[in-house]
Design a protein around this motif. Structure first.
Motif, PDB file in Angstrom:
ATOM      1  N   ILE A 257     -22.550 -45.612  27.573  1.00 30.74           N
ATOM      2  CA  ILE A 257     -23.065 -44.314  27.129  1.00 30.74           C
ATOM      3  C   ILE A 257     -22.508 -43.196  28.000  1.00 30.74           C
ATOM      4  O   ILE A 257     -22.109 -42.143  27.499  1.00 30.74           O
ATOM      5  N   GLY A 258     -22.458 -43.425  29.289  1.00 28.30           N
ATOM      6  CA  GLY A 258     -21.893 -42.420  30.193  1.00 28.30           C
ATOM      7  C   GLY A 258     -20.432 -42.147  29.885  1.00 28.30           C
ATOM      8  O   GLY A 258     -19.988 -41.001  29.865  1.00 28.30           O
ATOM      9  N   GLY A 259     -19.676 -43.192  29.608  1.00 26.35           N
ATOM     10  CA  GLY A 259     -18.267 -43.021  29.249  1.00 26.35           C
ATOM     11  C   GLY A 259     -18.107 -42.272  27.943  1.00 26.35           C
ATOM     12  O   GLY A 259     -17.246 -41.399  27.808  1.00 26.35           O
TER      13      GLY A 259
ATOM     14  N   TRP B 214     -15.134 -34.126  27.924  1.00 27.52           N
ATOM     15  CA  TRP B 214     -13.786 -33.888  28.424  1.00 27.52           C
ATOM     16  C   TRP B 214     -12.785 -33.586  27.299  1.00 27.52           C
ATOM     17  O   TRP B 214     -11.931 -32.717  27.443  1.00 27.52           O
ATOM     18  N   PHE B 215     -12.886 -34.298  26.185  1.00 27.39           N
ATOM     19  CA  PHE B 215     -11.874 -34.179  25.134  1.00 27.39           C
ATOM     20  C   PHE B 215     -12.263 -33.276  23.967  1.00 27.39           C
ATOM     21  O   PHE B 215     -11.406 -32.922  23.160  1.00 27.39           O
ATOM     22  N   VAL B 216     -13.542 -32.895  23.851  1.00 30.03           N
ATOM     23  CA  VAL B 216     -13.952 -32.047  22.734  1.00 30.03           C
ATOM     24  C   VAL B 216     -14.661 -30.779  23.226  1.00 30.03           C
ATOM     25  O   VAL B 216     -14.193 -29.670  22.988  1.00 30.03           O
ATOM     26  N   THR B 217     -15.784 -30.938  23.898  1.00 34.28           N
ATOM     27  CA  THR B 217     -16.591 -29.778  24.296  1.00 34.28           C
ATOM     28  C   THR B 217     -15.840 -28.846  25.236  1.00 34.28           C
ATOM     29  O   THR B 217     -15.806 -27.627  25.010  1.00 34.28           O
ATOM     30  N   LYS B 218     -15.238 -29.387  26.269  1.00 27.88           N
ATOM     31  CA  LYS B 218     -14.507 -28.552  27.232  1.00 27.88           C
ATOM     32  C   LYS B 218     -13.331 -27.819  26.575  1.00 27.88           C
ATOM     33  O   LYS B 218     -13.187 -26.607  26.765  1.00 27.88           O
ATOM     34  N   PRO B 219     -12.478 -28.482  25.773  1.00 28.16           N
ATOM     35  CA  PRO B 219     -11.398 -27.749  25.098  1.00 28.16           C
ATOM     36  C   PRO B 219     -11.907 -26.674  24.129  1.00 28.16           C
ATOM     37  O   PRO B 219     -11.283 -25.623  23.986  1.00 28.16           O
ATOM     38  N   ILE B 220     -13.038 -26.912  23.471  1.00 30.70           N
ATOM     39  CA  ILE B 220     -13.599 -25.884  22.595  1.00 30.70           C
ATOM     40  C   ILE B 220     -14.011 -24.671  23.423  1.00 30.70           C
ATOM     41  O   ILE B 220     -13.712 -23.529  23.059  1.00 30.70           O
ATOM     42  N   HIS B 221     -14.684 -24.906  24.535  1.00 29.08           N
ATOM     43  CA  HIS B 221     -15.057 -23.797  25.419  1.00 29.08           C
ATOM     44  C   HIS B 221     -13.818 -23.047  25.915  1.00 29.08           C
ATOM     45  O   HIS B 221     -13.809 -21.813  25.958  1.00 29.08           O
TER      46      HIS B 221
END
Length: 174
Positions: A19-21, A28-35
């Motif tokens: 779950i942590g991974g 790392w791969f979706v939320t951060k790039p959207i921000h």
């Protein structure tokens, strides 16, 4: 008994790691790039981002000064690339203003009819007519995927994106 404790402990550790991974990879791969994409656009503020295994749901607040008609289509393309295989749903947080809400309500039928009958050339005239009726300024843009509509009254703007086909990214009213 000891084996059961070891088994339960190892199951819990495995579950936490998995779950942590998963959550870390989503961030790392979706939320951060959207921000990062939204931070590059002045006038846009993410109100909420929900990343699920099959969908990314993004609530956006757009400043009245944002050049929606020119800049938003490119932004939507970038967000779709970031979402990857997930369906992208963008909810535009429009201001609660009776005149703008009524104008949008009056315009919806004409837009949906033009899209359903594929008579896209009727859309600019329908937007113009409703805008004049409500004493609003307006902009409209049509590309191969969406109709982009912006209705403005002084320092307020109602923005909406209507898909020409429903199998692409979806943009919902607030």
């Amino acid at each position: 008994m000891r084996q059961a404790k070891v088994l339960v402990g190892s199951l819990l550790v495995t579950l936490v790691v998995l779950i942590g991974g998963f959550l870390a990879s989503q961030w790392w791969f979706v939320t951060k790039p959207i921000h990062q994409t939204l931070d590059q656009q002045s006038g846009l503020h993410p109100a909420r981002i929900n990343v699920m295994p099959t969908e990314v749901r993004l609530h956006l607040h757009i400043d009245p000064t944002y050049d929606f008609i020119q800049r938003y289509p490119r932004l939507l393309d970038k967000l779709e690339q970031t979402a990857g295989h997930r369906k992208l749903t963008v909810v535009l947080d429009n201001p609660r203003h009776p005149e703008l809400e009524q104008a949008w309500s009056d315009l919806q039928f004409a837009l949906r009819e033009a899209v359903a009958t594929k008579r896209y050339t009727l859309i600019p005239d329908a937007v113009k007519q409703v805008a004049q009726q409500h004493r609003l300024t307006y902009e409209v843009r049509i590309d191969e995927r969406f109709v982009y509509v912006e209705l403005q009254q002084s320092n307020r703007a109602w923005r909406q994106v209507v898909p020409l086909q429903t199998d692409r990214a979806e943009v919902l009213p607030s």
